[in-house]
Design a protein around this motif. Structure first.
Motif, mmCIF file in Angstrom:
data_model
loop_
_atom_site.group_PDB
_atom_site.id
_atom_site.type_symbol
_atom_site.label_atom_id
_atom_site.label_comp_id
_atom_site.label_asym_id
_atom_site.label_seq_id
_atom_site.Cartn_x
_atom_site.Cartn_y
_atom_site.Cartn_z
ATOM 1 N N CYS A 8 0.826 -1.210 0.000
ATOM 2 C CA CYS A 8 0.000 0.000 0.000
ATOM 3 C C CYS A 8 0.859 1.259 0.000
ATOM 4 C CB CYS A 8 -0.934 0.006 1.217
ATOM 5 S SG CYS A 8 -2.269 -1.204 1.137
ATOM 6 N N ASP A 9 1.966 1.215 0.728
ATOM 7 C CA ASP A 9 2.840 2.382 0.786
ATOM 8 C C ASP A 9 3.392 2.740 -0.590
ATOM 9 O OD1 ASP A 9 2.456 2.717 3.464
ATOM 10 O OD2 ASP A 9 4.291 1.667 4.072
ATOM 11 N N ASP A 10 3.681 1.724 -1.395
ATOM 12 C CA ASP A 10 4.176 1.980 -2.744
ATOM 13 C C ASP A 10 3.105 2.640 -3.599
ATOM 14 O OD1 ASP A 10 6.813 0.711 -2.449
ATOM 15 O OD2 ASP A 10 5.678 -1.148 -2.280
ATOM 16 N N PHE A 11 1.881 2.169 -3.458
ATOM 17 C CA PHE A 11 0.775 2.770 -4.214
ATOM 18 C C PHE A 11 0.577 4.221 -3.793
ATOM 19 C CE2 PHE A 11 -3.754 3.865 -4.500
ATOM 20 C CZ PHE A 11 -3.952 3.726 -5.868
ATOM 21 N N ARG A 12 0.585 4.465 -2.488
ATOM 22 C CA ARG A 12 0.417 5.829 -1.980
ATOM 23 C C ARG A 12 1.542 6.722 -2.474
ATOM 24 N NH1 ARG A 12 3.767 8.717 0.672
ATOM 25 N NH2 ARG A 12 4.287 6.933 1.978
ATOM 26 N N ALA A 13 2.779 6.202 -2.479
ATOM 27 C CA ALA A 13 3.913 6.993 -2.955
ATOM 28 C C ALA A 13 3.790 7.300 -4.442
ATOM 29 C CB ALA A 13 5.213 6.239 -2.675
ATOM 30 N N ALA A 14 3.281 6.334 -5.219
ATOM 31 C CA ALA A 14 3.110 6.561 -6.655
ATOM 32 C C ALA A 14 2.074 7.648 -6.913
ATOM 33 C CB ALA A 14 2.696 5.262 -7.339
ATOM 34 N N MET A 15 0.986 7.646 -6.132
ATOM 35 C CA MET A 15 -0.032 8.690 -6.277
ATOM 36 C C MET A 15 0.529 10.061 -5.888
ATOM 37 S SD MET A 15 -2.740 7.243 -7.493
ATOM 38 C CE MET A 15 -1.542 6.254 -8.412
ATOM 39 N N ALA A 16 1.352 10.098 -4.840
ATOM 40 C CA ALA A 16 1.958 11.362 -4.418
ATOM 41 C C ALA A 16 2.896 11.897 -5.483
ATOM 42 C CB ALA A 16 2.692 11.167 -3.098
ATOM 43 N N ALA A 18 2.890 11.195 -8.778
ATOM 44 C CA ALA A 18 2.174 11.556 -10.004
ATOM 45 C C ALA A 18 1.455 12.890 -9.876
ATOM 46 C CB ALA A 18 1.182 10.451 -10.360
ATOM 47 N N ASN A 19 1.009 13.225 -8.652
ATOM 48 C CA ASN A 19 0.246 14.464 -8.449
ATOM 49 C C ASN A 19 1.040 15.546 -7.727
ATOM 50 O OD1 ASN A 19 -2.725 13.743 -9.266
ATOM 51 N ND2 ASN A 19 -1.957 11.964 -8.128
ATOM 52 N N GLN A 20 2.320 15.254 -7.472
ATOM 53 C CA GLN A 20 3.197 16.212 -6.803
ATOM 54 C C GLN A 20 2.561 16.726 -5.505
ATOM 55 O OE1 GLN A 20 4.146 19.224 -9.755
ATOM 56 N NE2 GLN A 20 5.519 17.856 -10.857
ATOM 57 N N ARG A 21 2.119 15.781 -4.688
ATOM 58 C CA ARG A 21 1.462 16.105 -3.426
ATOM 59 C C ARG A 21 2.180 15.420 -2.269
ATOM 60 N NH1 ARG A 21 -3.799 17.787 -3.310
ATOM 61 N NH2 ARG A 21 -3.241 18.155 -1.136
ATOM 62 N N ASP A 22 2.172 16.055 -1.122
ATOM 63 C CA ASP A 22 2.685 15.451 0.098
ATOM 64 C C ASP A 22 1.539 14.701 0.777
ATOM 65 O OD1 ASP A 22 3.777 14.727 2.473
ATOM 66 O OD2 ASP A 22 4.090 16.754 3.261
ATOM 67 N N LEU A 23 1.591 13.381 0.742
ATOM 68 C CA LEU A 23 0.544 12.557 1.336
ATOM 69 C C LEU A 23 1.021 11.886 2.628
ATOM 70 C CD1 LEU A 23 -1.029 10.874 -1.837
ATOM 71 C CD2 LEU A 23 -1.788 12.911 -0.600
ATOM 72 N N GLY A 24 2.003 12.499 3.274
ATOM 73 C CA GLY A 24 2.508 11.937 4.516
ATOM 74 C C GLY A 24 1.441 11.850 5.586
ATOM 75 N N GLN A 25 0.639 12.931 5.744
ATOM 76 C CA GLN A 25 -0.426 12.912 6.746
ATOM 77 C C GLN A 25 -1.510 11.918 6.367
ATOM 78 O OE1 GLN A 25 -2.180 16.752 7.471
ATOM 79 N NE2 GLN A 25 -3.579 15.991 9.052
ATOM 80 N N PHE A 26 -1.684 11.721 5.053
ATOM 81 C CA PHE A 26 -2.702 10.780 4.584
ATOM 82 C C PHE A 26 -2.401 9.358 5.058
ATOM 83 C CE2 PHE A 26 -4.980 8.168 1.467
ATOM 84 C CZ PHE A 26 -6.193 8.812 1.417
ATOM 85 N N GLU A 27 -1.117 9.059 5.362
ATOM 86 C CA GLU A 27 -0.746 7.719 5.809
ATOM 87 C C GLU A 27 -1.444 7.331 7.118
ATOM 88 O OE1 GLU A 27 3.431 7.113 6.060
ATOM 89 O OE2 GLU A 27 3.832 7.813 4.027
ATOM 90 N N ARG A 28 -1.937 8.324 7.853
ATOM 91 C CA ARG A 28 -2.612 8.012 9.113
ATOM 92 C C ARG A 28 -3.879 7.192 8.907
ATOM 93 N NH1 ARG A 28 -1.782 14.114 11.579
ATOM 94 N NH2 ARG A 28 0.493 13.942 11.839
ATOM 95 N N TRP A 29 -4.435 7.222 7.693
ATOM 96 C CA TRP A 29 -5.589 6.375 7.391
ATOM 97 C C TRP A 29 -5.206 4.896 7.506
ATOM 98 C CZ3 TRP A 29 -10.493 7.828 7.105
ATOM 99 C CH2 TRP A 29 -10.792 9.168 6.817
ATOM 100 N N TYR A 30 -3.906 4.604 7.319
ATOM 101 C CA TYR A 30 -3.431 3.223 7.387
ATOM 102 C C TYR A 30 -2.961 2.844 8.787
ATOM 103 C CZ TYR A 30 -3.335 3.645 2.285
ATOM 104 O OH TYR A 30 -3.671 3.849 0.978
#
Length: 454
Positions: A8-16, A18-30
């Motif tokens: 899942c972390d790899d998928f989340r990193a790929a989305m971040a 591709a969209n040039q977004r910081d999804l570090g806080q989004f990891e809390r969903w996991y």
């Protein structure tokens, strides 16, 4: 990541990336358990033509996680004007802190907020919509998810009021405003038939039970049946018109439009059957006799059974003769009868004596016994306790045949403390009867012991 084993972390990193977004806080969903509750408060400033919405988030404590850090929550919001059109395009508000305020500018009139459009985040929304706002959203919202949600909240509010009235012995009534809203959606041919079917489907008795402090299945059933019958009576002409308008003659087609039309037609049929409408029951009989697909035939049979129509017995016999060699269809045949409001313990016992019933067959046992105990709350929770005595008998019998199936059935009473006191006492006796058995499997004993100790 082509050809790699990824997480899942790899998928989340790929989305971040591709969209040039910081999804570090989004990891809390996991990493954080539980479902966040998002509370909304709004304010309209006519002088500045601004509409502000304050969002706050809280996630209840879970084992091992007493304190949760703020999630990154996307909240899609739209604003509806008095004419029902969107005043501004849908805007995604990114809630990152425990509490944040967002401002919409250039809002020329007091809007009705449509919050969490398209179910943009898996959260519980806490916003005190008024009845007028819910009616406005149900009639006009361009977002199908929130339009459906508004209708469900409207119906649930009235069902809870009716349930209280039944329990208190007060007269039952359904307001004209609600019926008119149902009429408008039913007859709005600009809406997809599949959406209209889902939007007009009332919350189930199980869902209503989740909203009350002390569950009284009899009162809930009477309240819901009253609402269904009232809709069937007061919208009789429109429902009959929709049955005709959504007929699907010719060879069966599984395409989305045809499926939606069948769904809306059969929902209309069920409302008319609830009202014991002669024309509706006649349509059900004709549909059963001439249906070219299982969907329509089962819907017509269910309408006849639930209305306890004169032709129901003959239709059941005919259906069985046509499909007695199709095991899955006969499972459905048993299940429809197990769920009928007219089916009591004596009726279930009679069905268990049918040549096609075999309690050793897990699917057949589920189709009748489970459906009766779980899917027919008004009869299963009969005030004389007969349903609980039957439950105990079947759990004990199935325990000797298939402990896993018995344990699943045992869970029918694991929330017994939520019911009204008179039912609680009888449910506890049934649980204690099962718990007292000497040769109880570990699976069943665990379920029953936990239920009694909770």
């Amino acid at each position: 990541h082509d050809g790699q084993a990824v997480e899942c972390d790899d998928f989340r990193a790929a989305m971040a990336d591709a969209n040039q977004r910081d999804l570090g806080q989004f990891e809390r969903w996991y990493s954080q358990a539980g479902t966040p509750v998002v509370t909304a408060a709004t304010h309209y400033d006519s002088g500045a033509s601004t509409f502000s919405i304050t969002l706050s988030q809280h996630c209840p404590a879970t084992p091992g996680q007493d304190k949760k850090l703020p999630f990154h929550i996307p909240v899609a919001v739209g604003l509806l004007g008095a004419d029902g059109r969107d005043l501004v395009p849908t805007r995604v508000l990114e809630l990152r802190k425990e509490k944040e305020t967002f401002i919409f500018e250039g809002v020329k009139e007091t809007p009705t907020p449509s919050i969490l459009r398209d179910f943009s985040a898996p959260v519980v929304l806490d916003y005190p919509y008024t009845d007028a706002e819910l009616l406005h959203l149900f009639s006009h919202d361009s977002d199908a998810v929130n339009r459906w949600e508004a209708g469900q909240r409207l119906a649930m509010g009235r069902l809870l009021t009716l349930t209280d009235a039944v329990a208190g012995g007060a007269p039952l009534a359904l307001d004209d405003t609600f019926v008119e809203a149902w009429r408008k959606t039913l007859c709005d041919d600009t809406l997809d038939p599949a959406f209209r079917e889902q939007a007009l489907m009332l919350p189930s008795e199980t869902m209503i039970a989740e909203q009350v402090r002390a569950v009284d299945p009899q009162a809930i059933h009477v309240a819901r049946q009253f609402m269904r019958a009232t809709i069937g009576t007061r919208l009789r002409r429109e429902l009959l018109a929709q049955i005709d308008a959504n007929a699907t003659p010719g060879p069966y087609s599984p395409d989305a439009l045809s499926a939606g039309r069948r769904g809306l037609k059969n929902l209309a049929l069920s409302f008319l059957a609830a009202a014991i409408d002669a024309a509706g029951l006649e349509r059900a009989q004709v549909q059963f006799d001439h249906a070219g697909n299982m969907t329509d035939r089962v819907a017509a049979l269910a309408a006849l059974i639930h209305a306890d129509a004169p032709g129901a017995g003959k239709a059941l016999a005919h259906f069985y003769q046509d499909f007695e060699h199709e095991a899955l269809v006969i499972d459905k045949w048993f299940a429809m009868q197990g769920a009928s409001p007219a089916t009591d313990v004596a009726s279930v016992r009679a069905l268990m004596a049918h040549p096609a019933f075999n309690v050793k067959n897990p699917n057949r046992a589920r189709s009748l016994i489970f459906t009766y105990c779980v899917g027919n709350p008004a009869q299963f929770h009969a005030r004389d306790g007969s349903g609980y005595a039957f439950w105990a008998e079947q759990v004990i019998a199935l325990n000797a045949l298939n402990p896993q199936v018995a344990a699943r059935l045992a869970r029918s009473l694991d929330r017994w403390r939520r019911y009204v006191p008179a039912l609680q006492a009888q449910m506890k006796r049934a649980l204690e009867q099962v718990a007292a058995q000497d040769k109880l499997s570990n699976d069943v004993r665990e379920v029953v012991s936990k239920a009694l100790s909770n």
